[in-house]
Enzyme design. Structure first.
Site, mmCIF file in Angstrom:
data_model
loop_
_atom_site.group_PDB
_atom_site.id
_atom_site.type_symbol
_atom_site.label_atom_id
_atom_site.label_comp_id
_atom_site.label_asym_id
_atom_site.label_seq_id
_atom_site.Cartn_x
_atom_site.Cartn_y
_atom_site.Cartn_z
ATOM 1 N N GLY A 43 26.466 10.887 74.968
ATOM 2 C CA GLY A 43 27.587 9.689 75.682
ATOM 3 C C GLY A 43 26.535 8.577 76.016
ATOM 4 O O GLY A 43 25.450 8.650 76.388
ATOM 5 N N GLN A 48 25.378 0.508 80.030
ATOM 6 C CA GLN A 48 23.920 0.810 79.482
ATOM 7 C C GLN A 48 23.384 0.051 78.209
ATOM 8 O O GLN A 48 22.319 -0.162 77.954
ATOM 9 C CB GLN A 48 23.729 2.126 78.948
ATOM 10 C CG GLN A 48 24.154 3.215 80.244
ATOM 11 C CD GLN A 48 24.104 4.517 79.571
ATOM 12 O OE1 GLN A 48 24.933 5.236 79.192
ATOM 13 N NE2 GLN A 48 22.859 5.236 79.709
ATOM 14 N N LEU A 99 20.239 8.234 79.063
ATOM 15 C CA LEU A 99 19.302 7.432 78.095
ATOM 16 C C LEU A 99 18.784 6.134 79.103
ATOM 17 O O LEU A 99 17.944 5.519 78.537
ATOM 18 C CB LEU A 99 20.049 6.598 76.749
ATOM 19 C CG LEU A 99 20.637 7.751 75.891
ATOM 20 C CD1 LEU A 99 21.228 7.260 74.640
ATOM 21 C CD2 LEU A 99 19.608 8.837 75.484
ATOM 22 N N HIS A 140 29.997 11.938 83.863
ATOM 23 C CA HIS A 140 28.685 11.136 83.818
ATOM 24 C C HIS A 140 28.889 9.810 83.409
ATOM 25 O O HIS A 140 28.499 8.584 84.039
ATOM 26 C CB HIS A 140 27.675 11.903 82.829
ATOM 27 C CG HIS A 140 26.144 11.278 82.904
ATOM 28 N ND1 HIS A 140 25.162 11.580 83.022
ATOM 29 C CD2 HIS A 140 25.944 10.040 82.155
ATOM 30 C CE1 HIS A 140 24.040 10.737 83.010
ATOM 31 N NE2 HIS A 140 24.739 9.755 82.360
#
Ligand code: NI
Length: 189
Positions: A43, A48, A99, A140
Site C-alpha cells: 500500500g 508519502q 516505505l 495503515h
C-alpha cells in the site's frame, strides 16, 4: 517519484478530501503502484509521495496465499476519501513496515476487521470489508491521510524502541513531531 521518509513534515499533515471528479489526483496512481510494487509494498498513501489528498493505493492480494498455498492474483485498488464505517469490537497486534520508515518493523494494534466506504478510481461509491492483511493495510494507509505513521500509532514503549532502531538504521536524529502526545491514550482500548 519521490517517497518521503520519516520524519519529513509532509508525513504529519492531515490531507484534504478529493473533490469527486477531480482527475488530477489520478495522475499519481500509476506511479504510486509502480513505486509500491517496486519496493514489494502492499500500500502507499498520497502524502508519502507529497500528495496531500485523501487517496491511497493498495494491493495485498499478490502477496496473499489461498488455501492451496497459491498466490492470489494481483488486485490493485484505488481508495479515494476512505472512511471506516464499521469495525470489530477488539484490536489485534500487528507488526508492520512502511516505505516511509525503511528498515523498520513496528508493533501496533489494529481493528480485527473494518468496513470502509470510499470512492474508486471512477469516483463510484464502493465499500470494502477487510480482515487480516487487507484490513490492516487499509487502516495503515488511512492513518497516513491523518498524518499518522507507525511511530505515532505505536504505544509509548514500542515508539521509543522504533525511534531508537530507526535512528540506528538511518543515522537520522529521528524524532516524532507528535512527541509522546495523547494520540495513543485516545486510542487505547
Ligand atoms: Ni506506510
Amino acid at each position: 517519484m519521490q517517497v518521503y521518509t520519516f520524519p519529513d513534515p509532509v508525513l504529519h499533515e492531515v490531507c484534504e478530501p478529493v473533490e469527486p471528479g477531480d482527475e488530477t489526483v489520478l495522475r499519481y496512481v500509476d506511479n504510486m503502484f509502480k513505486e509500491m510494487y517496486g519496493s514489494d509494498g502492499v500500500g502507499l498513501a498520497g502524502p508519502q509521495v507529497g500528495l496531500l489528498k485523501r487517496m491511497v493505493v493498495i494491493d495485498t492480494d499478490y502477496v496473499t496465499e489461498d488455501e492451496d498455498g497459491e498466490l492470489l492474483p494481483s488486485r490493485p485498488l484505488v481508495l479515494i476519501n476512505p472512511e471506516i464505517i464499521e469495525h470489530s469490537e477488539t484490536k489485534i497486534p500487528s507488526t508492520e513496515g512502511c516505505l516511509s520508515l525503511p528498515g523498520l518493523s513496528v508493533n501496533v494494534k489494529r481493528w480485527e476487521w473494518v468496513r470502509v466506504k470510499c470512492l474508486d478510481a471512477d469516483f463510484n461509491e464502493v465499500e470494502h470489508y477487510g480482515e487480516d492483511l487487507f484490513g490492516i493495510c487499509m487502516q495503515h494507509e488511512m492513518d497516513h491521510l491523518d498524518g499518522v505513521t507507525l511511530i505515532e500509532r505505536a504505544d509509548p514503549i514500542a515508539r521509543l524502541k522504533a525511534l531508537r532502531e530507526y535512528r540506528a538504521a538511518t543515522g537520522q536524529s529521528a524524532r516524532s513531531s507528535h512527541g509522546t502526545g495523547p494520540l495513543m491514550e485516545v486510542d487505547a482500548q
